[in-house]
Design an enzyme around this catalytic site. Structure first.
Site, PDB file in Angstrom:
ATOM      1  N   CYS A   1       0.832  -1.206   0.000  1.00 41.94           N
ATOM      2  CA  CYS A   1       0.000   0.000   0.000  1.00 41.94           C
ATOM      3  C   CYS A   1       0.862   1.250   0.000  1.00 41.94           C
ATOM      4  O   CYS A   1       1.337   1.688   1.054  1.00 41.94           O
ATOM      5  CB  CYS A   1      -0.934  -0.024   1.206  1.00 41.94           C
ATOM      6  SG  CYS A   1      -1.980   1.431   1.319  1.00 41.94           S
TER       7      CYS A   1
ATOM      8  N   CYS B   1      -0.427   4.135   2.083  1.00 43.71           N
ATOM      9  CA  CYS B   1      -0.302   3.942   3.534  1.00 43.71           C
ATOM     10  C   CYS B   1       1.144   4.124   3.989  1.00 43.71           C
ATOM     11  O   CYS B   1       1.402   4.726   5.029  1.00 43.71           O
ATOM     12  CB  CYS B   1      -0.728   2.534   3.966  1.00 43.71           C
ATOM     13  SG  CYS B   1      -2.205   1.906   3.204  1.00 43.71           S
ATOM     14  N   ASP B   2       2.095   3.564   3.250  1.00 48.40           N
ATOM     15  CA  ASP B   2       3.454   3.418   3.779  1.00 48.40           C
ATOM     16  C   ASP B   2       4.527   4.195   3.029  1.00 48.40           C
ATOM     17  O   ASP B   2       5.667   4.248   3.484  1.00 48.40           O
ATOM     18  CB  ASP B   2       3.848   1.925   3.767  1.00 48.40           C
ATOM     19  CG  ASP B   2       2.907   1.092   4.638  1.00 48.40           C
ATOM     20  OD1 ASP B   2       2.416   1.637   5.647  1.00 48.40           O
ATOM     21  OD2 ASP B   2       2.663  -0.077   4.312  1.00 48.40           O
TER      22      ASP B   2
END
Ligand code: NAP
Length: 265
Positions: free
Chosen positions: A87, A90-91
């Site tokens: 992701c 997300c990261d």
């Protein structure tokens, strides 16, 4: 999570979930943890098989999500959350100023690679063939980006370094030449597709060619009283906030459905 509105300093995923759960509990929601192994949506009340028990329900919201597809290497699995991710939104932020590898040759991989150029000094897109599934426009956008380099006909054989609990390099093999080498990188992002968690509804609900539940008006399935929200029916946005939004839509529809039937939600 850096991109869920309302948390200017970000929030850990499990903490966000716990907060939501506590908040819903204030309004009387009850929780039962279990693995749903089968569902019968052919008649109401619907039946869900959970372990040895069966749950009967007048309405159902399916929010079972989609699981990222992984390469399946033990080292990859050991380093999830330590430089291995599926992701970018997300990261990606955690790898600002670093070099990142993205795996895959479809639109997801192109999208991840393009997104990660915001943070990375260099993104290397590693694909096992020299042909792409990605749409022409996405591929061209990635090819035009100076920060993105392409490494084709190449597969990942190992991810280093499990003993250090961080990604330091990938062991790669070129499928055409047979060459094997270690490629230093700080992160490996997988963009090799997702698997919607909807198999138990096969034959009962409409699905597209890849198994995503097909909904109309955002959250309606073809069975009255059964709604689907989030990543199990959304292959496009796949964000926590969009999933939460469609979850809210499904909840409102359930309320209306029961209300129309003259039943208390
Ligand atoms: P996809 O189109 O199925 O592409 C998956 C890619 O991963 C393929 O290039 C495949 O290689 C590779 N792959 C699969 N398993 C692998 C493995 N074990 N090892 C190495 N490589 C592997 O999946 P997607 O990119 O997630 O896209 C899914 C759908 O969502 C598509 O319809 C796509 O257009 C859509 N989508 C659209 C957007 C957008 O429009 N912005 C963004 C994301 C996704 P091979 O080619 O060799 O099989």
């Amino acid at each position: 999570m850096e991109n869920f509105p309302g948390f200017p300093n970000g929030i850990q995923g499990p903490e966000l979930i716990e907060n939501m759960r506590t908040q819903a509990g204030r309004f009387g929601s009850q929780y039962q943890l279990g693995h749903v192994s089968a569902a019968d949506l052919s008649k109401r009340p619907f039946t869900l098989k959970v372990g040895k028990d069966s749950i009967l329900t007048r309405t159902l919201i399916i929010a079972s999500g989609a699981s990222a597809r992984w390469l399946g290497l033990p080292s990859e699995q050991a380093l999830i959350g330590h430089g291995v991710s599926s992701c970018a939104t997300c990261d990606g932020f955690f790898f600002s100023g670093k070099e990142i590898a993205v795996i895959g040759g479809g639109d997801s991989a192109m999208e991840e690679a393009l997104f990660l150029t915001r943070f990375a000094t260099k993104v290397t897109l590693i694909h096992r063939r020299d042909q792409f599934r990605a749409s022409k426009i996405m591929l061209e956008r990635a090819q035009k980006n100076e920060k993105i380099q392409f490494m084709l006909d190449t597969v990942i054989e190992d991810v280093y370094d499990v003993s250090q609990k961080e990604v330091t390099a990938l062991k790669l093999r070129n499928l055409k030449t047979g060459k094997v080498w270690d490629f230093p990188t700080s992160a490996m992002f997988l963009g090799i597709g997702h698997i919607p968690n909807a198999r138990i509804f096969e034959g009962q609900l409409d699905m597209d060619s890849e198994g995503y539940l097909v909904t109309t008006n955002s959250v309606f399935t073809r069975v009255p009283g059964v709604y689907a929200c989030g990543d199990v029916q959304d292959r496009r946005y796949r964000q926590a906030i969009t999933a939460a939004g469609s979850g809210c839509m499904a909840a409102l529809e359930v309320e209306k459905f029961l209300d129309d039937e003259g039943q208390q939600p």
